[in-house]
Write an enzyme that holds these catalytic residues in place. Structure first.
Site, PDB file in Angstrom:
ATOM      1  N   ASP A 116      -1.841   2.951   6.642  1.00  0.00           N
ATOM      2  CA  ASP A 116      -1.695   3.202   5.212  1.00  0.00           C
ATOM      3  C   ASP A 116      -2.142   4.613   4.840  1.00  0.00           C
ATOM      4  OD1 ASP A 116      -1.438   2.253   2.348  1.00  0.00           O
ATOM      5  OD2 ASP A 116      -3.576   2.754   2.393  1.00  0.00           O
ATOM      6  N   GLU A 167       2.329   5.870   6.876  1.00  0.00           N
ATOM      7  CA  GLU A 167       2.649   6.212   5.497  1.00  0.00           C
ATOM      8  C   GLU A 167       1.983   7.556   5.240  1.00  0.00           C
ATOM      9  OE1 GLU A 167       2.311   4.599   0.897  1.00  0.00           O
ATOM     10  OE2 GLU A 167       0.691   4.180   2.309  1.00  0.00           O
ATOM     11  N   GLN A 207       6.653   0.025  -4.386  1.00  0.00           N
ATOM     12  CA  GLN A 207       7.656   0.400  -5.367  1.00  0.00           C
ATOM     13  C   GLN A 207       8.000  -0.753  -6.306  1.00  0.00           C
ATOM     14  OE1 GLN A 207       7.876   3.428  -5.317  1.00  0.00           O
ATOM     15  NE2 GLN A 207       7.282   3.921  -3.228  1.00  0.00           N
TER      16      GLN A 207
END
Length: 610
Positions: A264, A300, A399
């Site tokens: 992450d 990410e 999102q």
């Protein structure tokens, strides 16, 4: 593992704690099933901040905790199991207890990956590892080859996205036992599915992280983050901290047989060391427990640092196998919804062209200034990477869940344009990713939810609503009051998938369309992806996007045409064998007509010598 509780081969348990700022920590221990209270044991101080004690009568299942400072009782930061939640005692776990039956599993090459992001608590009504295990066959039949589990590290309360975890080695007990998780992974392998776990190495959650209280050396105040002082990857005493997370990465691969990690927000990791912690973790996994297995690391990274994705001469990744491609998502979102708020402003101009370039090249920002970031440059050149280094998608937990009402893209987009964009992602050489329920256009939202203690819960609820005040739709306080409370159990329940939707109406049609596209990908594209390097070609003919990628070492060319205009479009048909068509047809010699949202894909196979 040097941290935590280790069951010894000859019997007994060794307990270790790294706490250089504590003079004399104590161990409290209680036998499994006993109700006699905790027995207190002094710990021997070792060099470099370590404390240790061995109890010959201790065994798997026993409860234990540490006493640090002025009577503060804390769980083991390296607890393998914490069934009494993040404030309770830890349990001793023997990692050798599980009898694995998947010794023949070697994983899968990354070129075969079709990723499915999954939150265990909302994937099924039961919200458990066991219930998710029962659904794995349906995902394999669909054409998914890799499950990506949102973070499992023990978090406060009974529900959370997982990014508020504070015990990185302990799978949260709300989902079941460690044995249940191992059974999930084992069953996935039986279906030919890889399993990746999302890990958070940039911060700890706001409740239950006792390290701040008794181990300040774990943090480096010279680096400040949105969560306070950064985790200490590069300051004094940082070696033990780095080892803590390296062992965590290896632990998931070795003890649970995961096939890789999703790391992450590595852009939020503060590390000025000569060897970045992401690179060191990558090296540990390459040389460690994976052995001959295929082990993958997905990053990410909002900074688009292509250097973390570089390959060695044998095409093996040094650190990251692939990265989430937010650039492609943002361009596609603007294209199919018309929304241009927030970070979408960088993609508001010519979204068809931006979507096309992202499909052809991967990143859109490779050093260009970002309007959303006040003109600050973002990204690094990525032209030497294979296109499988980009994980591309139309929605993710972020999102969807970061919207006020958690709407999925199907509730926001033009359905014809969405179908074309969906086909473009699934049939491109990128590694595609679906967010759970996307395969059948689930109607359920995915909301932000948590279960903090009362004081923090109230602050989070207020903050959640306040952050939307800058949007015109929520300028009025009464509008913000309608935003679901993250701490309400109903917010969590509303986010759970309704599996019976899969067989009804348009949901069934979407499911079948997804299945067919993945079948085309598996049959025609995946066998030609190994060794692919460099970008494809793209151009726009009005509102029609034309793409071409070289595959199979130059022996094949994949052509894809997608039309995003209101009126039908006529273009010259690309060469090659037709592999997919929707709302498109040849009407005359070499002429192709596409309706709104129409897609045409061909595979042109040519000998390398021409």
């Amino acid at each position: 593992m040097p941290f935590g509780a280790t069951v010894l081969p000859a019997g007994g348990v060794r307990f270790r704690l790294w706490a250089p700022d504590v003079a004399e920590p104590l161990l409290e221990w209680e036998p499994a099933g006993a109700d006699t209270g905790f027995e207190v044991r002094a710990m021997r101080r070792l060099p470099e901040g370590w404390h240790e004690t061995t109890m010959l009568q201790a065994q798997a299942g026993d409860r234990y905790r540490f006493v640090v400072g002025d009577g503060l009782r804390v769980p083991d930061p390296a607890s393998r199991w914490n069934p009494d939640d993040v404030h309770g005692a830890s349990r001793v776990l023997d990692p050798l207890d599980h009898l694995w039956r998947d010794d023949g599993w070697q994983g899968r090459p990354w070129e075969e990956a079709v990723v499915y992001e999954l939150h265990v608590g909302t994937f099924t009504p039961e919200g458990t590892f066991a219930a998710a295990t029962a659904r794995l066959g349906a995902l394999a039949e669909l054409g998914v080859t890799a499950i990506e589990l949102m973070p499992l590290a023990d978090f406060p309360g009974q529900r959370n996205w997982g990014y508020d975890g504070v015990l990185p080695f302990a799978p949260d007990a709300a989902y079941g036992t460690p044995a249940d998780l191992k059974a999930f992974v084992e069953t996935a392998h039986r279906f030919g599915l890889m399993v990746l776990i999302d890990v958070v190495y940039n911060h700890f959650g706001p409740e239950g992280n006792y390290l701040h209280a008794y181990c300040p050396s774990f943090f480096n105040p010279s680096h400040q983050t949105p969560w306070g002082a950064a985790i200490n990857f590069d300051g004094e005493r940082s070696r033990a901290v780095r080892d803590f997370f390296i062992h965590n990465a290896v632990y998931w691969i070795e003890e649970y047989r995961f096939d890789g990690l999703r790391m992450d927000a590595i852009h939020a990791i503060r590390d000025d060391s000569p060897l970045h912690i992401v690179d060191e973790i990558g090296a540990a996994l390459r040389s460690g427990p994976g052995g001959s297995r295929h082990i993958h690391v997905v990053l990410e990274n909002d900074a688009n640092q292509a250097r973390f994705l570089e390959r060695d001469p044998g095409t093996r990744p040094w650190a990251g196998t692939a990265q989430w491609n937010d650039d492609l998502h943002h361009a596609a979102h603007v294209l199919v919804t018309g929304e241009t708020d927030g970070y979408y402003v960088d993609y508001a101009v010519a979204p068809i062209e931006q979507f096309g370039r992202a499909l052809a090249e991967g990143f859109l920002y490779t050093g260009q200034p970002s309007s959303f970031r006040g003109g600050e440059p973002r990204g690094e050149p990525a032209g030497s990477l294979p296109l499988t280094a980009f994980v591309s998608f139309l929605q993710t937990h972020d999102q969807v869940g970061n919207r006020a009402f958690g709407e999925r893209i199907g509730a926001l987009a033009d359905p014809q344009l969405l179908r074309a964009a969906h086909a473009g992602v699934l049939l491109s050489p990128h590694v595609p990713m679906l967010f759970m329920g996307e395969e059948y256009a689930a109607s359920t939202p995915f909301l932000y939810f948590c279960d903090f203690g009362p004081e923090l819960a109230e602050a989070v609820s207020r903050g959640r609503r306040a952050e939307f005040a800058r949007f015109a739709a929520f300028a009025d306080e009464s509008a913000r009051a309608k935003i679901p409370d993250p701490n309400a159990e109903s917010t969590f329940r509303d986010s759970q998938l309704q599996w019976d939707e899969r067989d009804v109406g348009s949901h069934r049609w979407t499911l079948e369309a997804t299945r067919q596209l993945l079948a085309v990908r598996r049959r025609e594209i995946v066998p030609r992806l190994a060794g692919q390097r460099g970008p494809g070609e793209w151009r726009c003919d009005g509102d029609t996007l034309l793409l071409c990628w070289s595959l199979d070492g130059g022996a094949a060319r994949l052509h894809l045409i997608a039309h995003f205009g209101a009126a039908a479009s006529t273009v010259t048909a690309p060469p090659g064998r037709l592999i997919h068509a929707s709302d498109a047809a040849i009407v005359a010699a070499g002429l192709l007509v596409l309706q709104r949202g129409g897609v045409w894909a061909t595979l042109e196979e040519t000998p390398i010598d021409g």
